[in-house]
Design a protein around this motif. Structure first.
Motif, PDB file in Angstrom:
ATOM      1  N   VAL A   1     -49.854 -14.868  55.273  1.00  0.00           N
ATOM      2  CA  VAL A   1     -48.894 -15.739  54.605  1.00  0.00           C
ATOM      3  C   VAL A   1     -49.624 -17.008  54.179  1.00  0.00           C
ATOM      4  O   VAL A   1     -50.217 -17.693  55.021  1.00  0.00           O
ATOM      5  CB  VAL A   1     -47.721 -16.088  55.550  1.00  0.00           C
ATOM      6  CG1 VAL A   1     -46.667 -16.904  54.810  1.00  0.00           C
ATOM      7  CG2 VAL A   1     -47.097 -14.819  56.121  1.00  0.00           C
ATOM      8  N   ARG A   2     -49.599 -17.263  52.889  1.00  0.00           N
ATOM      9  CA  ARG A   2     -50.273 -18.478  52.425  1.00  0.00           C
ATOM     10  C   ARG A   2     -49.308 -19.660  52.549  1.00  0.00           C
ATOM     11  O   ARG A   2     -48.095 -19.480  52.583  1.00  0.00           O
ATOM     12  CB  ARG A   2     -50.767 -18.335  50.984  1.00  0.00           C
ATOM     13  CG  ARG A   2     -49.709 -18.002  49.961  1.00  0.00           C
ATOM     14  CD  ARG A   2     -50.125 -18.420  48.581  1.00  0.00           C
ATOM     15  NE  ARG A   2     -49.941 -19.864  48.408  1.00  0.00           N
ATOM     16  CZ  ARG A   2     -50.159 -20.506  47.260  1.00  0.00           C
ATOM     17  NH1 ARG A   2     -50.574 -19.815  46.198  1.00  0.00           N
ATOM     18  NH2 ARG A   2     -49.970 -21.808  47.162  1.00  0.00           N
ATOM     19  N   PRO A   3     -49.830 -20.859  52.574  1.00  0.00           N
ATOM     20  CA  PRO A   3     -48.914 -22.001  52.652  1.00  0.00           C
ATOM     21  C   PRO A   3     -48.175 -22.195  51.326  1.00  0.00           C
ATOM     22  O   PRO A   3     -48.645 -21.749  50.277  1.00  0.00           O
ATOM     23  CB  PRO A   3     -49.844 -23.176  52.934  1.00  0.00           C
ATOM     24  CG  PRO A   3     -51.231 -22.693  52.775  1.00  0.00           C
ATOM     25  CD  PRO A   3     -51.244 -21.228  52.581  1.00  0.00           C
TER      26      PRO A   3
ATOM     27  N   THR B   1     -49.175 -11.909  42.276  1.00  0.00           N
ATOM     28  CA  THR B   1     -50.120 -12.885  41.740  1.00  0.00           C
ATOM     29  C   THR B   1     -49.843 -14.258  42.355  1.00  0.00           C
ATOM     30  O   THR B   1     -48.690 -14.676  42.467  1.00  0.00           O
ATOM     31  CB  THR B   1     -49.978 -12.962  40.214  1.00  0.00           C
ATOM     32  OG1 THR B   1     -50.239 -11.663  39.663  1.00  0.00           O
ATOM     33  CG2 THR B   1     -50.959 -13.965  39.613  1.00  0.00           C
ATOM     34  N   GLY B   2     -50.876 -14.887  42.743  1.00  0.00           N
ATOM     35  CA  GLY B   2     -50.746 -16.221  43.347  1.00  0.00           C
ATOM     36  C   GLY B   2     -50.454 -16.194  44.838  1.00  0.00           C
ATOM     37  O   GLY B   2     -50.268 -17.223  45.475  1.00  0.00           O
ATOM     38  N   SER B   3     -50.456 -15.000  45.409  1.00  0.00           N
ATOM     39  CA  SER B   3     -50.138 -14.907  46.849  1.00  0.00           C
ATOM     40  C   SER B   3     -51.374 -15.150  47.718  1.00  0.00           C
ATOM     41  O   SER B   3     -51.267 -15.248  48.934  1.00  0.00           O
ATOM     42  CB  SER B   3     -49.524 -13.549  47.169  1.00  0.00           C
ATOM     43  OG  SER B   3     -50.435 -12.524  46.850  1.00  0.00           O
ATOM     44  N   GLY B   4     -52.547 -15.220  47.083  1.00  0.00           N
ATOM     45  CA  GLY B   4     -53.753 -15.537  47.858  1.00  0.00           C
ATOM     46  C   GLY B   4     -54.695 -14.366  48.044  1.00  0.00           C
ATOM     47  O   GLY B   4     -55.520 -14.381  48.956  1.00  0.00           O
ATOM     48  N   LYS B   5     -54.610 -13.381  47.172  1.00  0.00           N
ATOM     49  CA  LYS B   5     -55.507 -12.211  47.286  1.00  0.00           C
ATOM     50  C   LYS B   5     -56.955 -12.628  47.066  1.00  0.00           C
ATOM     51  O   LYS B   5     -57.839 -12.318  47.870  1.00  0.00           O
ATOM     52  CB  LYS B   5     -55.110 -11.145  46.246  1.00  0.00           C
ATOM     53  CG  LYS B   5     -53.721 -10.573  46.408  1.00  0.00           C
ATOM     54  CD  LYS B   5     -53.453  -9.454  45.458  1.00  0.00           C
ATOM     55  CE  LYS B   5     -53.428  -9.868  43.991  1.00  0.00           C
ATOM     56  NZ  LYS B   5     -52.351 -10.830  43.661  1.00  0.00           N
ATOM     57  N   THR B   6     -57.162 -13.345  45.952  1.00  0.00           N
ATOM     58  CA  THR B   6     -58.531 -13.754  45.622  1.00  0.00           C
ATOM     59  C   THR B   6     -59.043 -14.759  46.644  1.00  0.00           C
ATOM     60  O   THR B   6     -60.198 -14.709  47.062  1.00  0.00           O
ATOM     61  CB  THR B   6     -58.574 -14.344  44.197  1.00  0.00           C
ATOM     62  OG1 THR B   6     -57.983 -13.392  43.299  1.00  0.00           O
ATOM     63  CG2 THR B   6     -59.984 -14.654  43.762  1.00  0.00           C
ATOM     64  N   HIS B   7     -58.123 -15.595  47.081  1.00  0.00           N
ATOM     65  CA  HIS B   7     -58.506 -16.573  48.109  1.00  0.00           C
ATOM     66  C   HIS B   7     -58.956 -15.851  49.377  1.00  0.00           C
ATOM     67  O   HIS B   7     -59.945 -16.236  50.009  1.00  0.00           O
ATOM     68  CB  HIS B   7     -57.304 -17.477  48.407  1.00  0.00           C
ATOM     69  CG  HIS B   7     -57.562 -18.447  49.494  1.00  0.00           C
ATOM     70  ND1 HIS B   7     -58.298 -19.606  49.305  1.00  0.00           N
ATOM     71  CD2 HIS B   7     -57.197 -18.439  50.810  1.00  0.00           C
ATOM     72  CE1 HIS B   7     -58.370 -20.255  50.439  1.00  0.00           C
ATOM     73  NE2 HIS B   7     -57.700 -19.565  51.377  1.00  0.00           N
ATOM     74  N   THR B   8     -58.223 -14.806  49.693  1.00  0.00           N
ATOM     75  CA  THR B   8     -58.559 -14.056  50.914  1.00  0.00           C
ATOM     76  C   THR B   8     -59.865 -13.296  50.738  1.00  0.00           C
ATOM     77  O   THR B   8     -60.716 -13.304  51.627  1.00  0.00           O
ATOM     78  CB  THR B   8     -57.412 -13.086  51.266  1.00  0.00           C
ATOM     79  OG1 THR B   8     -56.245 -13.847  51.512  1.00  0.00           O
ATOM     80  CG2 THR B   8     -57.734 -12.236  52.468  1.00  0.00           C
TER      81      THR B   8
HETATM   82  P1  ADP Z   1     -53.976 -14.282  43.712  1.00  0.00           P
HETATM   83  O1  ADP Z   1     -55.377 -13.871  43.724  1.00  0.00           O
HETATM   84  O2  ADP Z   1     -53.160 -13.455  44.660  1.00  0.00           O
HETATM   85  O3  ADP Z   1     -53.367 -14.311  42.429  1.00  0.00           O
HETATM   86  P2  ADP Z   1     -55.078 -16.722  44.550  1.00  0.00           P
HETATM   87  O4  ADP Z   1     -55.951 -16.290  45.648  1.00  0.00           O
HETATM   88  O5  ADP Z   1     -55.707 -16.948  43.250  1.00  0.00           O
HETATM   89  O6  ADP Z   1     -53.912 -15.731  44.324  1.00  0.00           O
HETATM   90  O7  ADP Z   1     -54.294 -18.046  45.063  1.00  0.00           O
HETATM   91  C1  ADP Z   1     -53.579 -18.845  44.281  1.00  0.00           C
HETATM   92  C2  ADP Z   1     -53.742 -20.255  44.765  1.00  0.00           C
HETATM   93  O8  ADP Z   1     -53.277 -20.392  46.043  1.00  0.00           O
HETATM   94  C3  ADP Z   1     -55.180 -20.657  44.808  1.00  0.00           C
HETATM   95  O9  ADP Z   1     -55.312 -21.970  44.283  1.00  0.00           O
HETATM   96  C4  ADP Z   1     -55.546 -20.667  46.246  1.00  0.00           C
HETATM   97  O10 ADP Z   1     -56.460 -21.711  46.537  1.00  0.00           O
HETATM   98  C5  ADP Z   1     -54.245 -20.938  46.892  1.00  0.00           C
HETATM   99  N1  ADP Z   1     -54.156 -20.244  48.133  1.00  0.00           N
HETATM  100  C6  ADP Z   1     -53.911 -18.927  48.292  1.00  0.00           C
HETATM  101  N2  ADP Z   1     -53.905 -18.593  49.588  1.00  0.00           N
HETATM  102  C7  ADP Z   1     -54.142 -19.749  50.279  1.00  0.00           C
HETATM  103  C8  ADP Z   1     -54.270 -20.067  51.640  1.00  0.00           C
HETATM  104  N3  ADP Z   1     -54.148 -19.137  52.609  1.00  0.00           N
HETATM  105  N4  ADP Z   1     -54.509 -21.319  51.994  1.00  0.00           N
HETATM  106  C9  ADP Z   1     -54.658 -22.250  51.082  1.00  0.00           C
HETATM  107  N5  ADP Z   1     -54.553 -22.015  49.786  1.00  0.00           N
HETATM  108  C10 ADP Z   1     -54.303 -20.770  49.357  1.00  0.00           C
END
Ligand code: ADP
Ligand code: MG
Length: 982
Positions: free
Chosen positions: A32-34, A114-121
């Protein structure tokens, strides 16, 4: 000479089907992302570290009439908003990297809106490196020292891996170095600030159990699947200056940057039925930085392409493949074994999937809509495949899984068929806008968890001795050390040897040719050179010989070492066995010790019990002794008492004997007196007769009878003369019934032994018993007075019984005393049965008895006649009769039949209970009539005469005395006794 393993790949063994039936479910994690700063409403709550709860946002609730309720979803693990990248890596990716190093495949993908933090993870950002950079780092940390030289492993174009020899590898390396475009070494270059500090050094981790006798190489490829096309992101596209500003695909170029769109790749199946992207670039990387640089290059390319081609990166799937090739070192531990079959390749796919949002939300138009549809199509296919897999596994069906429907599923088909571990990180954004999409993601995740994937099997171990690399390393170090010991720098060693060698060659003659006619120099030179050549040849031969020898020696040593190692191994095995044995024995000893302790404890308890018992025994013994002593004392007391009693008895006996003697004497005296008186009277009568013969001749009383003095007639001593003698005897003959139910008991003062005692008893008894009768019946008028005047002892005798115990001595009549004086008399004796042929009598006639020669004689049929009572006779009979004669008061002999019943006593003896007495008496009828007449005529006559007459009259008949005793001996004795002829 080392030969290169040929490009033609030998056929691999058939596809590895997992031999074990163990299966693991797809590991699904949730992150769960913030919430973003703008998103205020949150629809996800982390309940525990495995569960999250979704609740519909307010707006949605209002719209759907509260139809949406709170729903909970469970995962293998839930990572909350505060979870660090490192924590996530430790739990999710680290095991996959460990698997990779141990030759097992792995697939890790991030899934979410999208935007849920997949790439971040997956990728992360500087300072917050994601799973990918961390995985690369861990791989290199683990295999770092064991990496093969570049180009030793060389991927073929069929998803296989070849091993090149050192030379070819070197050549390839030189070729690479000569290319200016490729940087020399990554370490010397400045790291791109875009991806610097992805992992801080302190966060570095390492896998355990890396096989040190293998050589490793890492290859990475990076592909993008967009619109169901596969693009190689690492493909080198040489700059083509001739190319127009518009590319062939009709895509316009932006910003006037030279851009050649990538060609899509196709999927192929290798001989192991694994899917691979045909012609995909695989870059060998030697460090984390290099690998990440390659990845970053791909990223850049992807970004450019997306920008140039107006695509949304969120709609493409990016797949980063890390391939780890490993092959065992050869026996020397120097080089990689040149055997393609020994090369093992494992791969870890790190997939950042496209956003899972639906078409409706992607504000797409035209061709974009088609793209979005395709994107979702591939995710839909993934869903369908998972669904079918789950159904097949749960219901045992065999439906075809539609992997081929999309490139993503097709590429990873092998993983779901059991070629490795599959893990998925479901990323969720808790914002309310994503609620519905998140709900779909959750359902998919839930379903995925139910799919099971076969656990990969361990790879076989190559047959060389372990520790080759280390041994070789140690050897090299030792060599260097020794060379150093010999002095001089190691670098200068070889030139010195060479110089020496060169000096040993024959010197070259001067080579300068003096002129065209110089025929000497050249031939001389030729000769010298030939000489040198010969020497060289010899030296080479020598060298080869030595080298061969050394080689064989080394081989021998090697085999020796190998055998020694084997031996050591064997010994180790044995040692292990012995250890086990020792352990077992120790356990046994422990067990026995415990048992012995237990037994000791028991023994202790038993000892204590024994002590207690012994104490008891001792005390009991003491008691016994004291009792014995007491008994002894009592016995001696008793004996003393007995002797005292004996003395008393003898005293009493003597006293009574004297008394009897005295009485007999007195009686005799009295009798003599009487005789004298009678004689006197007779004399007087005689005188009268002689004087007056006119008178009637009185019939003379038979003198014979008178002469028979009592002592002669009766052997039994007469009792002491008593005032009741006469009346008593007459009474007894008058009274027809004597009730003897009252038994007579002995008096201790009476003499006991012999018939004498019987007689005296009887007289005693006679004195006592009738008295009671007299008290209540026909007793004379004065009898009452006399009874009152009786001494106490006499009246008491009424209740006594003469119980005669017959002891062991049959002749002795023993009268036993009982002490029951009060209460109604009890019959303690048992009468003999009369049923056996009537009564049997013991007829006791003392020898002193005189034959009276009367008509009526007591005659008892079947009687045992005895002179003295004995045990034998008594035991045979049940009745007893004693015939006793005595002199009556009138001088006549009267016979008494004293009857009794014989009883068995409890002591086994016999006793006689006296029941009746019959008195037989003779009388002179004449005298009686005279007396009667005289009494009638002269009632006031002399009382003695009257008395005498009265007794005579009354004793004229013998009367049976015992009530109910019809068969008594006196039964026939009625009537007058036969009168003797005068
Ligand atoms: P996705 O790849 O699912 O579309 P991203 O990874 O690009 O999503 O995340 C979108 C935004 O949210 C990014 O700016 C990222 O830094 C932020 N973000 C995602 N997950 C987290 C997390 N666990 N903690 C802090 N920021 C996060
Ligand atoms: Mg992303």
């Amino acid at each position: 000479m080392i030969r290169q393993a040929k490009g033609k790949t030998p056929r691999r063994p058939p596809p590895k089907k997992p031999s074990n039936n163990q299966k693991d479910p797809v590991g699904v994690y949730c992150r769960v992302r913030p919430l973003g700063a703008d998103d205020e409403e949150c629809c996800i709550e982390v309940i525990s570290n495995t569960t999250i709860q979704l609740h519909a946002p307010d707006g949605l609730k209002a719209n759907r009439n509260g139809e949406y309720k709170e729903t909970q979803y469970s995962f293998k693990k839930v990572f909350g908003i505060k979870t660090s990248q490192r924590e996530l890596f430790e739990d999710v990716a680290k095991p996959l990297v460990e698997d990779l190093i141990h030759c097992k495949n792995g697939l890790l993908f991030t899934y979410g809106v999208t935007g849920s933090g997949k790439t971040h993870t997956m990728t992360g950002s500087p300072g917050q490196g994601g799973l990918l950079p961390r995985s690369l780092d861990m791989i290199f940390n683990s295999i770092g020292p064991y990496q093969a030289k570049r180009y030793v492993f060389k991927p073929d174009d069929k998803n296989g891996m070849e091993v090149q020899n050192q030379v070819d590898a070197l050549l390839d390396r030189q070729k690479r170095d000569s290319q200016t475009t490729v940087p020399k070494t990554p370490t010397t270059r400045r790291i791109d600030p875009e991806f610097a500090d992805m992992i801080s050094p302190e966060e570095a981790c390492k896998a355990d159990g890396v096989d040190e006798d293998s050589s490793y190489s890492v290859f990475v490829s990076y592909i993008e699947i967009y619109n169901n096309y596969i693009y190689d992101l690492l493909e080198e596209t040489p700059f083509d200056p001739i190319k127009p500003k518009w590319n062939g695909a009709g895509t316009p170029l932006r910003n006037n940057i030279e851009f050649i769109p990538p060609q899509s790749k196709i999927l192929r199946e290798d001989q192991n039925h694994n899917m691979y992207v045909a012609g995909c670039t695989e870059v060998e990387v030697k460090s984390t930085e290099e690998a990440f640089e390659v990845f970053w290059r791909g990223q850049k390319k992807r970004r450019i392409a997306n920008t140039q081609l107006n695509r949304e990166s969120s709609r493409s799937h990016s797949v980063f493949i890390v391939k780890l090739a490993q092959a065992p070192l050869d026996a020397d531990g120097d080089n990689v074994l040149q055997d393609k079959n020994q090369v093992n390749v494992s791969q870890l796919c790190l997939v950042d999937l496209a956003g899972s949002e639906r078409t409706s939300r992607t504000r797409a138009e035209g061709s974009r809509l088609r793209e979005a549809g395709n994107i979702n199509q591939s995710l839909m296919t993934l869903r369908t495949c998972i669904e079918v897999l789950r159904e097949n596994q749960m219901c045992g069906t065999n439906k075809m899984v539609p992997y081929r429907d999309s490139k993503v599923t097709h590429l990873f088909k092998n993983y779901f068929d059991g070629e490795g571990k599959v893990r998925m990180v479901v990323c969720v954004n808790p914002k309310a806008d994503d609620y519905e999409e998140t709900l779909l993601v959750m359902r998919f995740a839930e379903m995925t968890q139910e799919v099971e994937v076969a656990r990969p099997v361990d790879r076989p171990i190559c047959g060389f001795a372990a520790g080759r690399r280390q041994r070789n390393q140690a050897f090299k170090e030792e060599l260097t050390r020794r060379l150093e010991e010999r002095g001089g720098p190691v670098d200068g060693e070889f030139p010195t040897v060479l110089n020496q060698l060169l000096q040993s060659f024959p010197p070259l003659p001067p080579c300068e040719i003096s002129g065209p006619n110089d025929d000497v120099t050249l031939p001389r030179l030729i000769e010298a050179l030939e000489k040198r050549h010969k020497i060289r040849q010899m030296m080479i031969e020598e060298y080869n010989k030595t080298a061969n020898m050394l080689k064989s020696v080394l081989q021998e040593q090697d085999s020796n070492i190998l055998s020694k190692e084997n031996f050591i191994q064997e010994q180790r095995g044995r040692l292990g066995e012995k250890d086990k044995m020792i352990q077992n024995q120790k356990n046994e000893i422990d067990r026995l010790e415990k048992k012995s302790k237990m037994l000791e404890y028991k023994i202790d308890i038993l000892q204590k019990t024994t002590n207690i018992y012994e104490e008891d025994k001792r005390s009991l013994q003491q008691e016994l002794e004291s009792r014995e002593q007491r008994l002894q004392r009592e016995l001696s007391e008793k004996r003393r008492m007995e002797s005292r009693m004996q003395g008393m008895v003898t005293d009493a006996k003597l006293k009574w004997e004297k008394e009897c003697e005295r009485r007999v004497n007195a009686k005799q005296l009295e009798m003599q007196n009487k005789l004298w008186v009678k004689d006197e009277k007779l004399k007087q009568l005689k005188a009268i007769v002689t004087e007056g013969k006119t008178e009637n001749r009185q019939p003379q009383r038979p003198s014979r009878e008178k002469d028979k003095v009592p002592p002669k007639r009766s052997a039994s001593p007469s009792p002491v003369p008593s005032p009741y003698d006469g009346s008593q005897s007459s009474l007894s003959s008058l009274e027809p019934i004597y009730n003897f139910s009252q038994t007579v008991r002995s008096d201790p003062h009476f003499p006991r032994p012999g018939s004498v005692s019987v007689a005296s008893c009887i007289s005693e008894w006679e004195q006592g018993v009738p008295q009671s009768r007299r008290q209540g019946s026909q007793s004379p008028p004065d009898s009452r007075k006399r009874a009152q005047g009786l001494p106490n002892s006499l009246s008491r005798r009424r209740g006594r019984c003469w119980a005669r115990e017959v002891p062991v001595q049959p002749a002795d009549v023993d009268l036993e005393e009982t002490t029951h004086w009060t209460g109604p008399p009890v019959r303690p004796l048992h009468r003999r049965s009369h049923s056996a042929g009537g009564e049997r009598w013991v007829d006791h006639k003392p020898t002193s008895n005189v034959d009276l020669d009367t008509v009526l004689k007591p005659n008892i049929p079947n009687a045992i006649k005895v002179n003295a009572p004995n045990e034998k006779a008594l035991s045979k009979c049940d009745r007893y009769v004693l015939t006793h004669q005595e002199v009556a008061s009138d001088g006549e002999i009267q016979t008494k039949l004293i009857k009794g019943e014989v009883f068995k006593t409890r002591g086994g003896g016999q006793s006689v209970q006296f029941t009746d007495i019959e008195t037989l008496k003779q009388e002179n009828p004449v005298a009686a009539s005279r007396k009667r007449r005289s009494s009638e005529t002269d009632p006031d006559g002399e009382p003695m005469e009257g008395d005498w007459t009265d007794v005579e009259t009354r004793c004229s008949v013998a009367v049976e005395m015992r009530a109910g005793s019809n068969l008594g001996p006196g039964y026939q004795h009625h009537g007058y006794p036969k009168r003797r002829k005068p």
